[in-house]
Write a protein that holds these residues in place. Structure first.
Motif, short mmCIF file in Angstrom:
data_model
loop_
_atom_site.label_atom_id
_atom_site.label_comp_id
_atom_site.label_asym_id
_atom_site.label_seq_id
_atom_site.Cartn_x
_atom_site.Cartn_y
_atom_site.Cartn_z
N HIS A 403 0.85 -1.18 0.00
CA HIS A 403 0.00 0.00 0.00
C HIS A 403 0.89 1.24 0.00
O HIS A 403 2.11 1.13 0.20
CB HIS A 403 -0.90 0.01 1.25
CG HIS A 403 -0.13 0.18 2.53
ND1 HIS A 403 0.56 -0.85 3.12
CD2 HIS A 403 0.07 1.27 3.32
CE1 HIS A 403 1.15 -0.42 4.22
NE2 HIS A 403 0.88 0.86 4.36
N ILE A 404 0.27 2.36 -0.21
CA ILE A 404 1.02 3.61 -0.13
C ILE A 404 0.44 4.39 1.05
O ILE A 404 -0.77 4.62 1.10
CB ILE A 404 0.91 4.41 -1.45
CG1 ILE A 404 1.58 3.58 -2.56
CG2 ILE A 404 1.57 5.78 -1.32
CD1 ILE A 404 1.44 4.14 -3.94
N GLN A 407 -2.78 6.68 1.33
CA GLN A 407 -3.66 6.55 0.15
C GLN A 407 -4.67 5.43 0.36
O GLN A 407 -4.49 4.56 1.22
CB GLN A 407 -2.83 6.23 -1.10
CG GLN A 407 -2.01 7.41 -1.58
CD GLN A 407 -1.44 7.19 -2.98
OE1 GLN A 407 -1.75 6.21 -3.64
NE2 GLN A 407 -0.60 8.11 -3.40
N ASP A 408 -5.73 5.45 -0.48
CA ASP A 408 -6.74 4.39 -0.43
C ASP A 408 -6.09 3.04 -0.72
O ASP A 408 -5.03 2.98 -1.36
CB ASP A 408 -7.81 4.60 -1.51
CG ASP A 408 -8.69 5.77 -1.14
OD1 ASP A 408 -8.63 6.21 0.03
OD2 ASP A 408 -9.42 6.25 -2.03
N ARG A 409 -6.77 1.98 -0.30
CA ARG A 409 -6.26 0.64 -0.59
C ARG A 409 -7.29 -0.06 -1.49
O ARG A 409 -8.13 -0.82 -1.01
CB ARG A 409 -6.07 -0.15 0.69
CG ARG A 409 -5.03 0.52 1.59
CD ARG A 409 -4.88 -0.20 2.91
NE ARG A 409 -3.85 0.46 3.70
CZ ARG A 409 -3.30 -0.04 4.79
NH1 ARG A 409 -3.70 -1.22 5.24
NH2 ARG A 409 -2.37 0.61 5.45
#
Ligand code: DGJ
Length: 704
Positions: A403-404, A407-409
């Motif tokens: 993931h980042i 940010q959204d996943r």
């Protein structure tokens, strides 16, 4: 002063390669039929060297195995590097060549930029050629690798066309022929795996290519991550094939003194049609790639629970399915998705690799014992690289997925990908698998991968290596367990993962007509014994098509045969037909899985035909998918037989022979008829029927 020879050659039995080195680059000037051992290389190079064309650099760029922009080479270069955010103006020159009878190493250096690139080509025992490159940073500052091709192959002048193997889910490896002069080909994958796009396989061909005539190069990138492929035609008409891993900027950063090896690319060259390239790949897979224990033992008939039960499994259903499987001759029972804690649909539980306590209150053991008592092996589906947000694992370790931060996943099939590059994550997954395999007599894992790796967060390349390490660790601890690579079907099939997996799942689509099309693409590169090929239900759950059991079963025999339906739900005659075909498969699998495979019946509209030949025995399949255009269908010509030999042919009718008169002379077919190889090659045989959805098996036995 350079110590380079002016030219070098590399030979294998059916092909020669000649490289002109006089311009400080390895220019491939011949790739084709073998040249005499005493061929004067300089005379040869001079006779094929091209002059300068209008609108070219005054010194035309070398047509080399490491094309670079700095020479005025006007299409995609083989290498792109960055230092301190600036593209390096590379001037890599060939400085040394190391040669052995089966290999060439072209050593290039760029002193000013402190970069070395070695391009290595090696002829493997199978005749397949392996190409890879090694980049070394000799400079005093780090370098970012944007791109480095595993293979840059200057194409011979006959290369006018290419067959692409593009596809989608449930329709993998669709072959499309394109003309190179119409704009070339570019393809890449971005999901952290080869994907369904087929860009890791390609065939370059002469306009006249056929099964047993014409020129072909079949190439493949042996890499389970993202790839890029291009075939570009220069303004002067020359074409270059390039294949390599697709990298994100920053993914591969080399400190001073560090090196990086590209994945392997493979290619085979033929002047005798497609069949020679196919045979070379099959030889290569069987002798040098697939885990040896599996390629030597008979490929057991599977029954997989997916299309019979889906997620709706319980102990009574599973034991009844196993009983029904054993009764028709199945040898391995595979419990697919749905067996682990809370997994009643695809929205939950990935990562929680323990048997569901409601279905298996005493664990998997009672089911495994039941299956093994029937004389069957036990196999299990897993998807180890994934995690469902609705799982104990995710609730415990939410940041173990790729993931980042901030940010959204986004999910795909309601799931995320575990970051295997973290030691604690890989250890957890390993321990889950190790426990399952240590506590239960499991002989086979179907290793699935149903989600792409977005957002990659610069992890694609490292994740693939972490996957290989995990697979290697599992295999080292459980060497007798066979693993199948599956990614929603054929989304991750390549020669690197197949070093670790005995089998690949060719497609989720078990519709036999679709499978003939899909498998014909895979078979150009991969042998029958590694190709999972199942008899599915009718109507087929994906296409809705209904097909006769006789047709479905004959098609499934040409591969690693399995069943993905409930035998108890079939009519008695279908069940008997399936059992008869399973028995026939067992009789013939040694031939099928060691065979040289040739396409036959290419001239019959709507037909798919193969001849699998091993030693003195052969088995041919001719499957007619649609109604023939005429009553008089053309004779089926064979390939690859000895014209001087004689062969006894028999029509193999598993179960009850058709009663409608389509088999004109059943006695003759049953007792066999003898024909010469020449007759079979030139005149062929006439099959009795032209009805749609009919398939024929013809056995061949060399009698003189
Ligand atoms: C995708 C596979 O390709 C299918 O065969 C099946 O195993 C499902 N996943 C299960 O979720």
């Amino acid at each position: 002063m350079s110590n380079l020879p002016p030219a070098v050659r590399l030979d294998q039995s059916a092909q020669s390669m000649i490289f002109d080195l006089r311009r400080g680059a390895a220019e491939l000037v011949w790739l084709g039929e073998p040249l005499p051992a005493d061929q004067d290389l300089l005379v040869f190079c001079n006779s094929v060297s091209q002059g300068r064309r209008p609108s070219q650099p005054d010194e035309p760029p070398p047509w080399s195995v490491l094309p670079q922009t700095g020479w005025g080479y006007s299409t995609t270069p083989a290498v792109g590097l960055m230092r301190r955010g600036t593209l390096l103006p590379l001037q890599l020159r060939l400085v040394e060549v190391a040669q052995s009878p089966a290999s060439l190493l072209f050593i290039h250096g760029d002193e000013a930029n402190g970069i070395g690139i070695d391009v290595a080509w090696r002829i493997l025992n199978s005749g397949v050629i392996e190409a890879r490159a090694r980049l070394t940073n000799f400079g005093s500052e780090p370098v970012d690798v944007l791109d480095l091709a595993s293979l840059a192959l200057p194409l011979p002048s006959w290369a006018s066309h290419a067959t692409r193997y593009s596809g989608r889910w449930a329709a993998e490896m669709q072959q499309t022929r394109v003309r190179l002069a119409d704009g070339g080909i570019a393809s890449a994958s971005y999901g952290g795996r080869p994907g369904f796009g087929g860009g890791n396989w390609i065939r370059i061909e002469s306009a006249d290519l056929g099964e047993d005539h014409g020129h072909a190069i079949s190439a493949h990138l042996a890499w389970s991550g993202d790839h890029r492929l291009s075939v570009e035609c220069n303004a002067d008409g020359r074409a270059m094939l390039m294949m390599g891993a697709r990298l994100d900027p920053g993914e591969i950063k080399l400190s001073p003194g560090q090196s990086w090896d590209t994945p392997r690319a493979l290619f085979t060259v033929s002047s005798e049609g497609v069949m020679a390239t196919r045979h070379a790949y099959h030889r290569h897979a069987n002798s040098e790639v697939l885990p040896s224990s599996s390629s030597r033992s008979p490929r057991k008939v599977h029954l997989n629970s997916w299309e019979a039960l889906g997620f709706a499994m319980d102990m009574p259903k599973l034991t009844q399915l196993a009983d029904a499987a054993a009764a028709i001759g199945v040898e391995r029972f595979v419990v697919d998705d749905g067996w682990f804690k809370g997994r009643r649909n695809d929205r939950t539980s990935l990562g929680d690799w323990i048997a569901d306590p409601d279905i298996f209150p005493a664990g998997l053991k009672p089911l495994v014992d039941h299956v093994r008592a029937l004389g069957l092996d036990f196999g299990l589906w897993v998807e180890p690289e994934m995690v469902s947000p609705a799982s104990d694992l995710y609730r415990r370790c939410p940041d173990w997925c790729i993931h980042i931060a901030g940010q959204d996943r986004p999910t795909q099939r309601n799931q995320l990908v575990l970051d295997l590059t973290k030691a604690e994550v890989s250890d957890y997954v390993y321990k889950c698998l190790d426990t399952l395999l240590s506590e239960n007599k499991i002989s086979y894992l179907k290793w699935d991968h149903n989600r792409e790796l977005f957002p990659l967060a610069g992890k694609g390349h490292a994740q693939v290596f972490a996957l290989y390490a995990l697979l290697d660790r599992v295999r080292a601890a459980h060497p007798d367990v066979e693993i199948e690579t599956c990614a929603s079907g054929g989304g991750r099939v390549d020669y690197e993962i197949l070093r670790r997996c005995a089998r690949y799942w060719a497609s989720d689509n078990n519709d036999a007509i679709e499978r003939l099309r899909i498998n014909s693409g895979w078979f150009d590169f991969l042998p029958l014994g590694a190709t999972g090929n199942h008899v599915g239900p009718s109507p087929n759950p994906i296409t809705g098509r209904c097909l006769p059991m006789d047709f479905r079963a004959k098609v499934a025999m040409f591969g690693h045969m399995g069943v993905e339906a409930d035998p108890a739900a079939m009519s008695a005659s279908d069940r008997a037909s399936l059992a008869a075909h399973i028995a026939l498969y067992k009789e013939w699998r040694d031939v099928l899985h060691r065979a040289s495979l040739t396409r036959i019946a290419e001239n019959v509209p709507g037909a798919f035909g193969y001849l699998a030949l091993h030693g003195a025995r052969g088995l041919a399949l001719v499957a007619q998918t649609r109604f023939a255009d005429d009553y008089a269908s053309p004779p089926i010509k064979m390939h690859g037989l000895d014209p001087a030999a004689s062969y006894r042919l028999r029509l193999l009718l598993a179960g009850t022979p058709p009663s409608d008169g389509r088999v004109a002379q059943p006695e003759l077919w049953h007792s066999g008829t003898v024909k010469t190889g020449l007759e079979l090659l030139k005149a062929g045989i006439l099959l009795p029927a032209s009805g749609p959805e009919t398939a024929w098996l013809i056995s061949l036995e060399r009698v003189a």
